[in-house]
Design an enzyme around this catalytic site. Structure first.
Site, short mmCIF file in Angstrom:
data_model
loop_
_atom_site.label_atom_id
_atom_site.label_comp_id
_atom_site.label_asym_id
_atom_site.label_seq_id
_atom_site.Cartn_x
_atom_site.Cartn_y
_atom_site.Cartn_z
NE ARG A 1 18.32 23.58 39.49
CZ ARG A 1 19.17 24.62 39.51
NH1 ARG A 1 19.03 25.65 40.17
NH2 ARG A 1 20.19 24.46 38.63
CE LYS B 1 25.52 7.86 39.48
NZ LYS B 1 25.02 8.70 40.64
#
Ligand SMILES: NC(=O)c1ccc[n+]([C@@H]2O[C@H](COP(=O)([O-])OP(=O)(O)OC[C@H]3O[C@@H](n4cnc5c(N)ncnc54)[C@H](OP(=O)(O)O)[C@@H]3O)[C@@H](O)[C@H]2O)c1
Length: 323
Positions: free
Chosen positions: A143, A202
Site C-alpha cells: 500500500r 515459509k
C-alpha cells in the site's frame, strides 16, 4: 461427531478481516472478476475514511482503477459471517476476531492467509466447530498510501488443513471448493496435501531473512554481501534443521540453506515486511515467526541460541522504536 451442513463455498460471500495489502488484493481481484466480498475495517473511523476515498485505487499491470468494494466494520456488521478470510498480521488476528466474534457462525469456514505459525490453533480453540484452514501466498502487494494498493508480484497460494477435519462431509472436496472460490483471477489458490510442511518451510525462510534484515537494516539482497549475515543465516538454518528433525518435520528440507539464499537473491531489492514495520514504528510479526520457533524448541528441550539472540534483538529494536 455431528456432520456439518456448511453451504457450498462458491455460493457464499467471503468476508475479509484485515483490509490491508493482502486482504485488499483478494477483494480487488474478486471485484474485478464480478464477485462480491466484504471488507471488514478496524472501526467506524477507518470505514468512514475508506468511504470518503470512494474505494481502493488498485494498480495491477501498471493500470489503476478505483474499486468500490462493499465494506463494514465490527460496529456496523448486520449479516452473520459464514466465510471469513483473515488477512491481518499474525499478532493482530485474535484482537481483530474478538471484535466480530458474535457475528461469526459457529460452523463458519475460516481461512488464515498470513505468515507466522501458532495462531490457527488459538483460533480453532475459540471457534471449536469452525473449519479453520491455513493458506500461504507468494503473491506480493503493498500500500503506497492509504486506500491505494499495488499488486507488485505474481505468486502462488496454497491452502490446506493441518489436520483434515472429521466433522464435515467429504473434506477434500470441501477444500477443493474453497480453493476454487478464493481463486479470483489472476489469483490462483491450490490445495496442498501437506500445508504444515509448506508453512514450516515459509517460517524457516522468514526466520532466516526477516530478523537479519532488521538487525543489519538492509534490503534482502544486501544480506548476501555481508559476511556476518551469511554466517548468521547458516547458523539459523542449522538450528532450524535440528528442531525440524526433533519435530519430524525435516522431510525435503535438505535444500533449505540454498533456498534461503535463492529467496534473498530473488527478493534482493525488497525491504522485508519486518523491516518496513520497524521503520514505520509498527509491531512486527517476530513473535509468530522466530518467537514461535523458539517456543517450540523450548518445549522440545532444545535451545536455538542464534535464533533466540535474533528474537531478543528484534524485540529490543522494536520496543526502542515504539517508545
Ligand atoms: N503484503 C504482501 O506482499 C504479503 C505477501 C505474503 C504474505 N503476507 C502476509 O500476509 C499477512 C498480511 O500482510 P499485509 O501485508 O496485508 O499486512 P497489512 O497491509 O498491514 O494488512 C493488515 C490489515 O489488518 C488490519 N487490522 C489490524 N488489526 C485489525 C483489527 N483489530 N480489526 C480489523 N482490521 C485490523 C490492518 O488495519 P490498519 O491498516 O488499520 O492497521 C491492515 O489493514 C501478513 O502475515 C504478511 O506477513 C504479505
Amino acid at each position: 461427531m455431528q456432520k456439518s451442513t456448511v453451504s457450498s463455498p462458491s455460493t457464499q460471500v467471503w468476508s475479509i478481516l484485515g483490509a490491508g495489502a493482502i486482504g485488499g488484493l483478494w477483494a480487488c481481484c474478486a471485484q474485478r472478476s464480478g464477485c462480491t466480498t466484504e471488507l471488514i475495517f478496524r472501526d467506524q473511523s477507518s470505514l468512514a475514511a475508506y468511504r470518503e476515498h470512494g474505494g481502493i485505487a488498485f494498480t495491477a499491470n501498471e493500470q489503476t482503477e478505483l474499486l468500490n468494494i462493499p465494506a463494514c466494520c465490527p460496529q456496523a456488521l448486520v449479516q452473520p459471517i459464514q466465510q471469513l478470510l483473515i488477512t491481518t498480521k499474525a499478532q493482530q488476528t485474535l484482537t481483530a476476531l474478538h471484535a466480530i466474534k458474535d457475528h461469526v457462525q459457529p460452523d463458519a469456514i475460516m481461512v488464515l492467509l498470513q505468515n507466522g505459525l501458532g495462531i490457527a490453533e488459538q483460533v480453532q480453540a475459540q471457534f471449536p466447530q469452525a473449519l479453520v484452514l491455513q493458506a500461504s501466498t507468494t503473491e506480493g502487494a503493498y500500500r503506497p498510501k492509504p486506500f491505494s494498493l499495488v499488486h507488485a508480484g505474481r505468486g502462488q497460494t496454497l491452502i490446506g488443513a493441518a489436520v483434515l477435519p472429521t466433522n464435515i462431509k467429504d473434506p477434500s472436496q470441501q477444500l477443493t471448493d474453497i480453493a476454487k472460490s478464493l481463486s479470483y483471477a489472476p489469483l490462483s489458490v491450490t490445495v496442498s496435501e501437506n500445508i504444515e510442511a509448506v508453512l514450516w518451510r515459509k517460517l524457516a525462510i522468514n526466520c532466516a531473512i526477516n530478523p537479519l534484515s532488521v538487525i543489519h537494516r538492509c534490503r534482502n539482497g544486501e544480506l548476501l554481501n555481508k559476511p556476518e549475515a551469511m554466517t548468521q543465516i547458516a547458523t539459523v538454518v542449522d538450528e532450524i534443521l535440528a528442531l525440524s528433525k526433533a519435530l519430524h518435520l525435516d522431510d525435503n528440507l535438505a535444500d533449505l540453506h540454498q533456498q534461503v539464499l535463492e529467496v534473498a537473491r530473488a527478493t534482493a531489492n525488497n525491504r522485508s515486511s519486518m523491516l518496513q514495520d520497524i521503520e514505520s514504528g509498527r509491531e512486527t510479526e517476530i513473535e509468530a515467526i522466530t518467537g514461535h520457533l523458539c517456543r517450540l524448541a523450548a518445549k522440545q528441550g532444545l535451545s536455538l541460541p542464534c535464533n533466540q539472540q535474533l528474537l531478543d534483538e528484534v524485540r529490543r529494536i522494536s520496543t526502542q522504536n515504539r517508545s
